[in-house]
Every structure is written in structure tokens, then in C-alpha cells.
Design a protein around this motif. Structure first.
Motif, mmCIF file in Angstrom:
data_model
loop_
_atom_site.group_PDB
_atom_site.id
_atom_site.type_symbol
_atom_site.label_atom_id
_atom_site.label_comp_id
_atom_site.label_asym_id
_atom_site.label_seq_id
_atom_site.Cartn_x
_atom_site.Cartn_y
_atom_site.Cartn_z
ATOM 1 N N VAL A 45 0.852 -1.189 0.000
ATOM 2 C CA VAL A 45 0.000 0.000 0.000
ATOM 3 C C VAL A 45 0.886 1.236 0.000
ATOM 4 O O VAL A 45 2.033 1.192 0.453
ATOM 5 N N ALA A 46 0.336 2.304 -0.522
ATOM 6 C CA ALA A 46 0.983 3.612 -0.479
ATOM 7 C C ALA A 46 0.184 4.462 0.499
ATOM 8 O O ALA A 46 -1.028 4.608 0.356
ATOM 9 N N VAL A 47 0.854 4.994 1.514
ATOM 10 C CA VAL A 47 0.203 5.774 2.563
ATOM 11 C C VAL A 47 0.665 7.222 2.450
ATOM 12 O O VAL A 47 1.861 7.487 2.271
ATOM 13 N N LEU A 55 -5.305 11.493 6.292
ATOM 14 C CA LEU A 55 -4.571 10.284 5.911
ATOM 15 C C LEU A 55 -5.257 9.598 4.745
ATOM 16 O O LEU A 55 -6.488 9.574 4.663
ATOM 17 N N TYR A 56 -4.441 9.004 3.862
ATOM 18 C CA TYR A 56 -4.942 8.279 2.706
ATOM 19 C C TYR A 56 -4.091 7.025 2.508
ATOM 20 O O TYR A 56 -2.895 7.032 2.796
ATOM 21 N N ALA A 57 -4.715 5.974 1.983
ATOM 22 C CA ALA A 57 -3.978 4.757 1.647
ATOM 23 C C ALA A 57 -4.619 4.118 0.421
ATOM 24 O O ALA A 57 -5.840 3.943 0.377
ATOM 25 N N ILE A 58 -3.787 3.814 -0.569
ATOM 26 C CA ILE A 58 -4.227 3.146 -1.790
ATOM 27 C C ILE A 58 -3.212 2.052 -2.124
ATOM 28 O O ILE A 58 -2.113 2.025 -1.577
ATOM 29 N N ASP A 59 -3.596 1.152 -3.051
ATOM 30 C CA ASP A 59 -2.629 0.160 -3.527
ATOM 31 C C ASP A 59 -1.405 0.880 -4.067
ATOM 32 O O ASP A 59 -1.525 1.938 -4.687
ATOM 33 N N ASN A 60 -0.242 0.302 -3.857
ATOM 34 C CA ASN A 60 0.999 0.897 -4.343
ATOM 35 C C ASN A 60 1.281 0.534 -5.799
ATOM 36 O O ASN A 60 2.093 1.163 -6.450
ATOM 37 N N CYS A 61 0.617 -0.461 -6.324
ATOM 38 C CA CYS A 61 0.881 -0.953 -7.687
ATOM 39 C C CYS A 61 0.167 -0.098 -8.732
ATOM 40 O O CYS A 61 -1.049 0.078 -8.692
ATOM 41 N N ASP A 62 0.934 0.441 -9.655
ATOM 42 C CA ASP A 62 0.399 1.209 -10.779
ATOM 43 C C ASP A 62 -0.248 0.227 -11.755
ATOM 44 O O ASP A 62 0.440 -0.620 -12.327
ATOM 45 N N PRO A 63 -1.577 0.289 -11.958
ATOM 46 C CA PRO A 63 -2.233 -0.683 -12.830
ATOM 47 C C PRO A 63 -1.852 -0.564 -14.300
ATOM 48 O O PRO A 63 -2.062 -1.498 -15.070
ATOM 49 N N PHE A 64 -1.273 0.540 -14.707
ATOM 50 C CA PHE A 64 -0.883 0.713 -16.103
ATOM 51 C C PHE A 64 0.460 0.059 -16.418
ATOM 52 O O PHE A 64 0.707 -0.314 -17.556
ATOM 53 N N THR A 65 1.329 -0.062 -15.430
ATOM 54 C CA THR A 65 2.657 -0.637 -15.669
ATOM 55 C C THR A 65 2.936 -1.891 -14.847
ATOM 56 O O THR A 65 3.849 -2.637 -15.165
ATOM 57 N N GLY A 66 2.178 -2.097 -13.768
ATOM 58 C CA GLY A 66 2.423 -3.228 -12.877
ATOM 59 C C GLY A 66 3.532 -2.971 -11.868
ATOM 60 O O GLY A 66 3.837 -3.823 -11.046
ATOM 61 N N ALA A 68 5.326 -1.254 -8.571
ATOM 62 C CA ALA A 68 4.930 -0.778 -7.245
ATOM 63 C C ALA A 68 5.587 0.574 -6.979
ATOM 64 O O ALA A 68 6.615 0.665 -6.313
ATOM 65 N N VAL A 69 4.970 1.636 -7.516
ATOM 66 C CA VAL A 69 5.615 2.962 -7.486
ATOM 67 C C VAL A 69 4.710 4.113 -7.042
ATOM 68 O O VAL A 69 5.177 5.242 -6.954
ATOM 69 N N LEU A 70 3.443 3.880 -6.765
ATOM 70 C CA LEU A 70 2.557 5.007 -6.477
ATOM 71 C C LEU A 70 2.978 5.779 -5.231
ATOM 72 O O LEU A 70 2.758 6.986 -5.147
ATOM 73 N N SER A 71 3.623 5.118 -4.289
ATOM 74 C CA SER A 71 4.087 5.823 -3.090
ATOM 75 C C SER A 71 5.148 6.873 -3.429
ATOM 76 O O SER A 71 5.394 7.776 -2.646
ATOM 77 N N ARG A 72 5.756 6.779 -4.603
ATOM 78 C CA ARG A 72 6.792 7.728 -5.021
ATOM 79 C C ARG A 72 6.252 8.803 -5.954
ATOM 80 O O ARG A 72 7.005 9.596 -6.505
#
Length: 116
Positions: A45-47, A55-66, A68-72
Motif C-alpha cells: 500500500v501507499a500511505v 490520511l490516505y492509503a491506496i494500492d501501491n501498484c500502478d495498474p498501467f505498468t504493474g 509498485a511505485v505510487l508511493s513515489r
């Protein structure tokens, strides 16, 4: 001048199917920057926190590329909706709902999150 991080005993927790899961200390979050955390089932997860302390939390995996970068990703807001833009292809994901703001057919999981 040196700034000291505020210390607190509060923990960031996510609601999972079997209850609340502690992710990290609230004091480790910096407004506008994400933190990646590993869930018990192996997903990431990306927090995030914003300047208002939300506060927010979502999956960390970018569905367009696969990847795990959304936290960045870069955070911002569009029409009052907080989002994170993937650092790879720049699609924006609503931090509250996980909905992709650039492709209505795509979304990531958004988690209920609290500080306790």
C-alpha cells in the motif's frame, strides 16, 4: 536552524477484512510524500498525509505498468480531490477513492485509514 520531527505515539492503521492493521508511526509520514508498506498478504500500500493532517492509503501498484511505485508519485489536487500521479506514466489516482482521474475504467483499491 534544525527542525526536529514531532514525536507521537500515534500509529497509522488500515482497515483490512479481519480488522485494523498497523502500518507505521504517524510521525514517519511527511505531507505530500508517500510511504510504501507491506500488508500481511504480500500486497503493498501507499500511505499519504496532507498538510491538513488527512490520511490516505491506496494500492501501491500502478495498474498501467504493474510497478509498485505510487508511493513515489507526486501529490496534488484537482477540483478539490487529492490525488497522486504515478511517477511513470503520470496517470492520477484519487487518494480517497482510488479512481483514476485520467481513465474512468481504471481504479486501485483505497483503504480506510486512521491514526490511533
Amino acid at each position: 536552524m534544525t527542525l526536529a520531527l514531532e514525536t507521537t505515539d500515534l500509529k497509522v492503521q488500515l482497515r483490512l477484512a479481519d480488522g485494523w492493521f498497523t502500518v507505521c508511526d504517524l510521525s514517519t509520514l511527511i505531507p505530500g510524500r508517500g510511504v510504501a508498506a507491506l500488508l500481511p498478504d504480500g500486497r503493498q500500500v501507499a500511505v499519504f498525509t496532507d498538510r491538513a493532517g488527512n490520511l490516505y492509503a491506496i494500492d501501491n501498484c500502478d495498474p498501467f505498468t504493474g510497478a509498485a511505485v505510487l508511493s513515489r508519485g507526486l501529490t496534488g489536487s484537482h477540483q478539490g480531490r487529492p490525488f497522486v500521479a504515478s511517477p511513470l506514466l503520470k496517470q492520477r489516482f484519487d487518494l480517497g477513492t482510488g479512481q483514476c482521474l485520467d481513465d474512468e475504467a481504471v481504479r486501485v483499491t483505497a483503504y480506510e485509514v486512521k491514526a490511533a
